[in-house]
Design an enzyme around this catalytic site. Structure first.
Site, PDB file in Angstrom:
ATOM      1  N   GLY A   1      46.254 -37.289  -1.280  1.00 13.78           N
ATOM      2  CA  GLY A   1      45.319 -37.146  -2.311  1.00 13.78           C
ATOM      3  C   GLY A   1      45.136 -38.533  -2.874  1.00 13.78           C
TER       4      GLY A   1
ATOM      5  N   SER B   1      49.853 -39.260  -5.441  1.00 12.30           N
ATOM      6  CA  SER B   1      50.551 -39.784  -4.299  1.00 12.30           C
ATOM      7  C   SER B   1      50.182 -39.120  -2.987  1.00 12.30           C
ATOM      8  CB  SER B   1      52.006 -38.889  -4.503  1.00 12.30           C
ATOM      9  OG  SER B   1      52.937 -38.888  -3.415  1.00 12.30           O
TER      10      SER B   1
ATOM     11  N   TYR C   1      56.113 -22.248   2.773  1.00 12.29           N
ATOM     12  CA  TYR C   1      55.173 -23.037   2.963  1.00 12.29           C
ATOM     13  C   TYR C   1      54.154 -22.724   3.867  1.00 12.29           C
ATOM     14  CZ  TYR C   1      53.039 -27.614   3.744  1.00 12.29           C
ATOM     15  OH  TYR C   1      52.418 -28.631   4.023  1.00 12.29           O
TER      16      TYR C   1
ATOM     17  N   SER D   1      47.343 -26.933   6.579  1.00 16.33           N
ATOM     18  CA  SER D   1      48.184 -27.406   7.415  1.00 16.33           C
ATOM     19  C   SER D   1      48.365 -26.608   8.870  1.00 16.33           C
ATOM     20  CB  SER D   1      49.820 -27.528   6.825  1.00 16.33           C
ATOM     21  OG  SER D   1      50.676 -28.035   7.651  1.00 16.33           O
TER      22      SER D   1
HETATM   23  N1  NAP Z   1      52.583 -34.839   4.603  1.00 19.03           N
HETATM   24  C1  NAP Z   1      52.370 -33.909   5.776  1.00 19.03           C
HETATM   25  O1  NAP Z   1      53.044 -33.966   6.739  1.00 19.03           O
HETATM   26  C2  NAP Z   1      51.509 -32.712   5.376  1.00 19.03           C
HETATM   27  C3  NAP Z   1      51.045 -32.163   6.475  1.00 19.03           C
HETATM   28  C4  NAP Z   1      50.111 -30.988   6.360  1.00 19.03           C
HETATM   29  C5  NAP Z   1      49.814 -30.803   4.983  1.00 19.03           C
HETATM   30  N2  NAP Z   1      50.250 -31.516   4.055  1.00 19.03           N
HETATM   31  C6  NAP Z   1      49.419 -31.225   2.769  1.00 19.03           C
HETATM   32  O2  NAP Z   1      48.888 -32.185   1.999  1.00 19.03           O
HETATM   33  C7  NAP Z   1      49.112 -32.171   0.554  1.00 19.03           C
HETATM   34  C8  NAP Z   1      49.414 -33.251   0.134  1.00 19.03           C
HETATM   35  O3  NAP Z   1      50.618 -33.506   0.387  1.00 19.03           O
HETATM   36  P1  NAP Z   1      51.320 -35.034   0.451  1.00 19.03           P
HETATM   37  O4  NAP Z   1      51.822 -34.900   2.030  1.00 19.03           O
HETATM   38  O5  NAP Z   1      50.388 -35.983   0.429  1.00 19.03           O
HETATM   39  O6  NAP Z   1      52.440 -34.993  -0.515  1.00 19.03           O
HETATM   40  P2  NAP Z   1      52.764 -35.658  -1.693  1.00 19.03           P
HETATM   41  O7  NAP Z   1      52.815 -37.153  -1.651  1.00 19.03           O
HETATM   42  O8  NAP Z   1      54.148 -35.199  -2.268  1.00 19.03           O
HETATM   43  O9  NAP Z   1      51.662 -35.303  -2.821  1.00 19.03           O
HETATM   44  C9  NAP Z   1      51.627 -34.044  -3.343  1.00 19.03           C
HETATM   45  C10 NAP Z   1      50.692 -34.161  -4.701  1.00 19.03           C
HETATM   46  O10 NAP Z   1      50.853 -32.853  -5.145  1.00 19.03           O
HETATM   47  C11 NAP Z   1      51.046 -32.886  -6.270  1.00 19.03           C
HETATM   48  N3  NAP Z   1      51.904 -31.784  -6.857  1.00 19.03           N
HETATM   49  C12 NAP Z   1      52.990 -31.074  -6.166  1.00 19.03           C
HETATM   50  N4  NAP Z   1      53.392 -29.947  -6.911  1.00 19.03           N
HETATM   51  C13 NAP Z   1      52.663 -29.880  -7.766  1.00 19.03           C
HETATM   52  C14 NAP Z   1      52.527 -29.059  -9.101  1.00 19.03           C
HETATM   53  N5  NAP Z   1      53.611 -28.112  -9.223  1.00 19.03           N
HETATM   54  N6  NAP Z   1      51.655 -29.220 -10.025  1.00 19.03           N
HETATM   55  C15 NAP Z   1      50.788 -30.250  -9.770  1.00 19.03           C
HETATM   56  N7  NAP Z   1      50.820 -31.006  -8.871  1.00 19.03           N
HETATM   57  C16 NAP Z   1      51.723 -30.878  -7.751  1.00 19.03           C
HETATM   58  C17 NAP Z   1      51.860 -33.963  -6.641  1.00 19.03           C
HETATM   59  O11 NAP Z   1      51.643 -34.628  -7.769  1.00 19.03           O
HETATM   60  P3  NAP Z   1      52.861 -35.106  -8.912  1.00 19.03           P
HETATM   61  O12 NAP Z   1      54.082 -35.886  -7.858  1.00 19.03           O
HETATM   62  O13 NAP Z   1      52.122 -35.985  -9.830  1.00 19.03           O
HETATM   63  O14 NAP Z   1      53.720 -33.995  -9.438  1.00 19.03           O
HETATM   64  C18 NAP Z   1      51.219 -35.140  -5.750  1.00 19.03           C
HETATM   65  O15 NAP Z   1      50.001 -35.675  -6.072  1.00 19.03           O
HETATM   66  C19 NAP Z   1      49.975 -30.846   0.237  1.00 19.03           C
HETATM   67  O16 NAP Z   1      48.849 -29.719  -0.006  1.00 19.03           O
HETATM   68  C20 NAP Z   1      50.516 -30.543   1.633  1.00 19.03           C
HETATM   69  O17 NAP Z   1      50.837 -29.239   1.758  1.00 19.03           O
HETATM   70  C21 NAP Z   1      50.980 -32.500   4.087  1.00 19.03           C
END
Ligand code: NAP
Length: 300
Positions: free
Chosen positions: A31, A28, A175, A150
């Site tokens: 990634g 998702s 977080y 982040s």
């Molecule tokens: N979106 C933002 O605004 C933002 C800002 C700063 C940093 N980030 C960082 O970016 C990274 C990716 O987040 P995203 O925004 O792309 O969100 P996302 O779409 O929710 O993606 C999160 C990914 O992490 C996996 N994941 C979550 N919990 C898990 C667990 N317990 N075990 C294994 N896999 C797990 C999910 O896999 P499944 O769904 O298959 O479990 C998914 O593939 C994170 O580290 C987040 O902290 C995001």
């Protein structure tokens, strides 16, 4: 294709053919976009997450591009499953060129994992720490390790008590601390790698605030819908833009020998004062090994 991460990161002419990348949390969001971009540049990719059908869909897209792609399921709240993920990587390749520690999230409810560790800290920091330790022998001598941190790491300090407690739990505070841990970990890892005879680099980055990923799904009440609606605003950072810095750090020759740095918008930025604290970097490294009951990786 002007909005693809590799174009945004100005690396669309880089050829990653024959390389192997593990992108954690690539079912998702950031990634997933990163995994697909690396595949378009030629890399073979191991896709990881918990959602098998979402993972298979990413694998199918990568396979259609002619890549060696595979999905491995592992819950980052489980030590056993991290070890199984590392074993799956070793079975897939004995030369991992890129490790992208990206899986993670913001979790509404406070709970302790089997290790007695606060869930957010375990999933967002402790598991990438363990996975990296397990994969050190599989990484090539000039591998790159990229950790999705982040900008939310700013404004907090590490609370070594809160790592083992859910008393007065705040999902956002937990977080923030876990993302501070990501920057501290990435910097300490770089420093320890510099003392080896290998040229592995380690950098972390802030992808931007990205409402279009799955990030908001764990938030309470109407927040996921409100957050997702922001994705329609023109000034919002898209998921592809969020992935661009990850793709830049993986593919760009500009950062061949850059290590121990923090990036945003494909540019080096200064992380918070707390993130730059040497004592905390070292303490977190040691404590992480203690919590996992493993020998300290890259011990000094
Ligand atoms: N979106 C933002 O605004 C933002 C800002 C700063 C940093 N980030 C960082 O970016 C990274 C990716 O987040 P995203 O925004 O792309 O969100 P996302 O779409 O929710 O993606 C999160 C990914 O992490 C996996 N994941 C979550 N919990 C898990 C667990 N317990 N075990 C294994 N896999 C797990 C999910 O896999 P499944 O769904 O298959 O479990 C998914 O593939 C994170 O580290 C987040 O902290 C995001």
């Amino acid at each position: 294709m002007a909005h693809q991460p590799e174009t945004l990161a100005d690396v669309s002419d880089v050829d990653l053919s024959g390389t192997h990348a593990l992108v954690t949390g690539s079912t998702s969001g950031i990634g997933r976009e990163t995994a697909l971009a690396l595949g378009r540049l030629g890399a073979n990719v191991m896709v990881h997450g918990r959602d098998e059908s979402a993972g298979q869909a990413v694998v199918d897209e990568l396979t259609d591009l002619g890549r060696d792609a595979t999905f491995t399921k592992a819950d980052f709240a489980s030590v056993d499953e991290i070890q199984q993920l590392a074993a799956a990587v070793e079975a897939w390749t004995n030369e991992l060129d890129f490790l992208l520690n990206n899986a993670g999230g913001l979790f509404r409810d406070g709970q302790l994992t089997d290790l007695g560790v606060e869930y957010t800290f375990h999933v967002n920091h402790l598991s990438p720490y363990l996975l990296t330790a397990e994969l050190l022998a599989t990484l090539t001598d000039d591998a790159r390790i990229i950790t999705t941190a982040s900008g939310a790491h700013r404004g907090v300090s590490l609370d070594f008590e809160a790592m083992r407690s859910v008393d007065s739990y705040s999902g956002f505070k937990a977080y923030q601390r876990s993302k501070l841990a990501n920057v501290l970990f990435s910097t300490e890892l770089a420093r320890r790698l510099e003392q080896t005879d290998r040229s592995i680099t380690s950098n972390s980055f802030h992808p931007g605030a990205i409402p279009g990923s799955g990030f908001s799904r764990f938030l309470p009440g109407p927040l996921p819908k409100l957050f997702a609606a922001l994705d329609r605003l023109p000034m919002t950072t898209t998921v592809a833009e969020g992935a661009a810095t990850a793709v830049y750090l993986t593919a760009s020759p500009d950062v061949d020998s850059v290590s121990g740095q923090y990036f945003a918008d494909s540019e080096q930025k200064q992380p918070s004062k707390a993130a730059r604290d040497r004592t905390t970097q070292r303490r977190l490294w040691e404590l992480s090994a203690e919590l996992l009951d493993i020998d300290e990786p890259l011990a000094e």
